[in-house]
Design a protein around this motif. Structure first.
Motif, short mmCIF file in Angstrom:
data_model
loop_
_atom_site.label_atom_id
_atom_site.label_comp_id
_atom_site.label_asym_id
_atom_site.label_seq_id
_atom_site.Cartn_x
_atom_site.Cartn_y
_atom_site.Cartn_z
N ALA A 1 0.83 -1.20 0.00
CA ALA A 1 0.00 0.00 0.00
C ALA A 1 0.87 1.25 0.00
O ALA A 1 0.60 2.23 -0.72
N GLU A 2 1.95 1.23 0.78
CA GLU A 2 2.85 2.38 0.85
C GLU A 2 3.58 2.57 -0.48
O GLU A 2 3.72 3.69 -0.98
N GLY A 3 4.04 1.46 -1.05
CA GLY A 3 4.76 1.53 -2.31
C GLY A 3 3.89 2.06 -3.43
O GLY A 3 4.34 2.87 -4.26
N LEU A 4 2.65 1.63 -3.50
CA LEU A 4 1.74 2.11 -4.54
C LEU A 4 1.40 3.59 -4.34
O LEU A 4 1.22 4.31 -5.32
N GLU A 5 1.35 4.02 -3.10
CA GLU A 5 1.11 5.45 -2.86
C GLU A 5 2.27 6.30 -3.37
O GLU A 5 2.07 7.38 -3.94
N TYR A 6 3.50 5.81 -3.19
CA TYR A 6 4.65 6.52 -3.75
C TYR A 6 4.50 6.66 -5.27
O TYR A 6 4.77 7.72 -5.85
N SER A 7 4.08 5.59 -5.92
CA SER A 7 3.90 5.63 -7.36
C SER A 7 2.82 6.64 -7.76
O SER A 7 2.99 7.40 -8.73
N ARG A 8 1.73 6.66 -7.04
CA ARG A 8 0.66 7.61 -7.35
C ARG A 8 1.13 9.04 -7.17
O ARG A 8 0.80 9.92 -7.97
N ARG A 9 1.91 9.30 -6.15
CA ARG A 9 2.43 10.66 -5.95
C ARG A 9 3.30 11.08 -7.13
O ARG A 9 3.24 12.23 -7.58
N LEU A 10 4.10 10.15 -7.63
CA LEU A 10 4.95 10.45 -8.78
C LEU A 10 4.11 10.74 -10.02
O LEU A 10 4.34 11.73 -10.72
N GLU A 11 3.13 9.88 -10.29
CA GLU A 11 2.31 10.05 -11.49
C GLU A 11 1.46 11.31 -11.43
O GLU A 11 1.31 12.02 -12.44
N LEU A 12 0.92 11.62 -10.27
CA LEU A 12 0.07 12.79 -10.15
C LEU A 12 0.88 14.08 -10.22
O LEU A 12 0.40 15.10 -10.71
N GLN A 13 2.13 14.03 -9.76
CA GLN A 13 2.99 15.20 -9.94
C GLN A 13 3.29 15.41 -11.42
O GLN A 13 3.30 16.56 -11.91
N ALA A 14 3.52 14.33 -12.17
CA ALA A 14 3.73 14.45 -13.61
C ALA A 14 2.49 15.01 -14.29
O ALA A 14 2.60 15.78 -15.27
N GLN A 15 1.31 14.65 -13.81
CA GLN A 15 0.08 15.25 -14.33
C GLN A 15 0.08 16.76 -14.10
O GLN A 15 -0.28 17.55 -14.98
N CYS A 16 0.47 17.16 -12.91
CA CYS A 16 0.51 18.57 -12.57
C CYS A 16 1.52 19.31 -13.44
O CYS A 16 1.26 20.42 -13.92
N PHE A 17 2.68 18.69 -13.68
CA PHE A 17 3.68 19.30 -14.55
C PHE A 17 3.15 19.45 -15.98
O PHE A 17 3.44 20.44 -16.66
N SER A 18 2.39 18.47 -16.44
CA SER A 18 1.78 18.56 -17.76
C SER A 18 0.84 19.76 -17.84
O SER A 18 0.86 20.53 -18.80
N GLY A 19 0.02 19.90 -16.82
CA GLY A 19 -0.89 21.05 -16.78
C GLY A 19 -0.14 22.37 -16.76
O GLY A 19 -0.54 23.34 -17.41
N MET A 20 0.98 22.41 -16.01
CA MET A 20 1.79 23.63 -15.98
C MET A 20 2.24 24.02 -17.38
O MET A 20 2.21 25.20 -17.75
#
Length: 229
Positions: free
Chosen positions: A141-160
């Motif tokens: 669960a912790e490992g998958l949360e790390y992955s989600r944080r990475l992917e969602l930050q990349a989403q935010c960078f895309s929006g930027m």
């Protein structure tokens, strides 16, 4: 640390080659997008005293091909970034052109997301995440949360990126921006691991980047778990 900076991407005029629904035109489109994406991120990293280097971009075709981060056999794969060789893979067959049609803003957002992963790699964010995920257990669960944080930050960078280039006298127009805005429900579906985040969070983080254009607003690592589920 880069993600704590209050800087954002500069407002630049982005020239793009015309999109058409075929592999050759798509490659030309992404090659042109790479120029202004690099200009934006090179400026942003320089602003916070970090070095920049250009990623490679490959356009694999067919149903079978390989990369240092894995391969595809008898199927199609979506765009992805491989940190091992710092390369963006943009297979035309994986862009869902049959679903989205002649809407270049959709594909520009995908490209900007993968470019965001390159920024995470060269700034040390991705290597740090990989180490923590390995220690926690990649599929825990912790490992998958790390992955989600990475992917969602990349989403935010895309929006930027799209937010900083729209209506600046270049080729990122309001129609492209709006198409990207409406098509960011790219979260986890089906029975696979929860490693990208929900549709609502995938869309929400992209829109945050587009509206705020500040690195600090994209700091998914400081956000509550409920915001990256």
């Amino acid at each position: 640390m880069f993600s704590k900076s209050d800087g954002g991407l500069p407002n630049i005029r982005c020239g793009l080659n015309r999109w058409a629904n075929n592999p050759s035109a798509a490659e030309s489109f992404f090659d042109s997008a790479a120029k202004c994406t690099a200009e934006s991120w090179k400026y942003a990293l320089s602003y916070v005293g970090l070095p920049f280097n250009y990623p490679d971009i490959k356009y694999p075709s067919g149903s079978s091909w390989s990369s240092p981060c894995g391969g595809v056999s008898q199927g199609s794969a979506a765009a992805f970034y491989c940190p091992t060789n710092q390369t963006l893979y943009m297979p035309y067959e994986g862009l869902q052109v049959k679903d989205f049609g002649n809407r270049p803003g959709v594909y520009l957002a995908v490209f900007a997301h993968e470019y965001g992963h390159h920024i995470q790699q060269i700034t040390g964010i991705m290597p740090a995440m990989n180490e923590k995920r390995y220690d926690a257990g990649a599929d825990s669960a912790e490992g998958l949360e790390y992955s989600r944080r990475l992917e969602l930050q990349a989403q935010c960078f895309s929006g930027m990126f799209l937010g900083s280039t729209v209506d600046r006298g270049g080729d990122v127009n309001r129609a492209m921006y709006n198409d990207a805005w409406r098509t960011q429900q790219r979260g986890d579906h089906g029975k696979g691991p929860r490693d990208h985040g929900s549709d609502a969070h995938s869309s929400g983080w992209w829109q945050t980047g587009a509206l705020k254009n500040r690195n600090v607003q994209c700091n998914t690592w400081a956000s509550p778990s409920g915001d990256v589920s």
